[in-house]
Design an enzyme around this catalytic site. Sequence first.
Site, mmCIF file in Angstrom:
data_model
loop_
_atom_site.group_PDB
_atom_site.id
_atom_site.type_symbol
_atom_site.label_atom_id
_atom_site.label_comp_id
_atom_site.label_asym_id
_atom_site.label_seq_id
_atom_site.Cartn_x
_atom_site.Cartn_y
_atom_site.Cartn_z
ATOM 1 C CG LEU A 400 7.553 24.921 -6.384
ATOM 2 C CD1 LEU A 400 6.094 25.311 -6.516
ATOM 3 C CD2 LEU A 400 8.387 26.119 -5.945
ATOM 4 C CD GLU A 401 14.022 20.215 -3.717
ATOM 5 O OE1 GLU A 401 14.636 20.157 -2.621
ATOM 6 O OE2 GLU A 401 14.582 20.068 -4.816
#
Length: 575
Positions: A400-401
């Site tokens: 999850l960026e």
Amino acid sequence: MERSAGSRRRSRRTRPVLGGAMALLAAGALTVTGLTGSAQAADVNNARNAGFESGLAGWTCSGGSGATVSSPVHGGTSALKATPAGQDNARCTQTVAVKPNSAYTLSSWVQGGYAYLGVSGTGTTDVSTWTPGSTAWTRLSTGFTTGANTTSVTVYTHGWYGQAAYYADDVAVTGPDGGGGEEPGPVVPGAPAGLAAGAATTTSVALSWNAVSGATGYTVYRDGVKTTTSAGTSATVTGLAADTAYQFSVSATNAAGESVRSAAISARTAKPNGGPGPVTTVPKHAVTGYWQNFDNGATVQKLSDVPANYDIIAVSFADATPTPGAVTFNLDSAGLNGYTDAQFRADIKAKQAAGKNVIISVGGEKGTVAVNNDASATAFANSVYALIQDYGFNGVDIDLENGLNATYMTKALRQLSSQAGPSLVITMAPQTIDMQSTSGEYFKTALNIKDILTVVNMQYYNSGSMLGCDGKVYSQGSVDFLTALACIQLEGGLDASQVGIGVPASTRSAGSGYVAPSVVNAALDCLTRGTGCGSFKPARTYPALRGAMTWSTNWDATAGNAWSNAVGPHVHGLP
């Protein structure tokens, strides 16, 4: 991990000055005080569906901003939730029949963000009242008289731009009967949302879904056939075969009839030995590669094309669903030259038979999965577990960026671990900035689940210069960058077996930060053996270092598999 470049800017709307509005409302209230007539014992509530027990029947909300919810409610089982967005203030209206030359009291209970209650078309003085928001139910009330020729008025609620959603319940237009206030009968409810699979045994699967306003019961279907009913929002389907995938859907019912069925989900019963899928062991030193479920210019691959040097194959990516936190997976057969679902599933089993771990990756550069409360944490765990049961994945990768909440991601992964068992593989691919300090959300998550975490493969690219564990600044693309940043994790609480080096497979697979395979191998030697270091040399060695990761197996193939051919044997030869 990158699909393509892109960025967005968001504009902010300035909150209006409300002091003048309050003064006008106060003036309106003074006018109301002098009204002739008052509510008598024979007065009725002329509003229809005043408690939203029949959904939004009789009400119209701008821009689809309104919905009915089962919590919080002031009375009955439903209330209105309306959410302002952009230029829309979430205005919900109803046309109410009234008598001419009559006095009425308008009231409603509200909660949440800014909430307005008002009436227009009175033929005299239109009035409104408001509150800046509250955490408990608050009653708004005002009064109006109708003109000599007025037979209907428009009652409305709305919120305010940029503010939180508001809730409204038990609206009342109390006064002489205008002839239109009779409550409508029940309407067929909408389809349930949020259907998810929970714990599974060899003979049963637990299901849950969101409540539907106006529903009095629910019907569960297995493979299109009615299998059970429920008065609540959960059910356990029994009498199933072990290690078998089933399709489930659910409908809502009441006196008016049955809704259309929800979107179907797939869930698999447990294997006879109790495991969620094939049990394989991650080797002491492992190579992780991301496999692309899309075509972005890299070599299009089947899973069977991934070289044997890869020990963990992360299928990229799971897709977000309308239910917060929940994910699903959709094979891009068209983009992968006709790769079928049956071939994909068979290739997973073949890789596992060869001792490889195939996991599902969540997130990526454009991933929008948000796990930031208890409900979304449970939705995440249940949906990932359903994919593990359906496809036989060995675990999950967190990539999850766009932000991560350590509290709720920890809850989600622990729930998933309790469902899947000790063989679950959990990997992470944070960006460099995410692992600069143990106070970061990613780092905290990794430490929170240290007892069940497999490996953190930090992305040593697309980041520019960063601080190493010695407080010095190092530029990406060097041995020092890889070793000095890995040192932060190694000395910050992670076990060496939980640290891997993530790098691009080719110059085309990342915007910046590519290093030759020889540099990766030198960094591995520096950390595990104390040889091959640059200007930075760690104070001690970490022989148990897990290994290396690359984005992606497809970009590696585009470059002739040069990365895996060089790094793979080196990782497997570490002490």
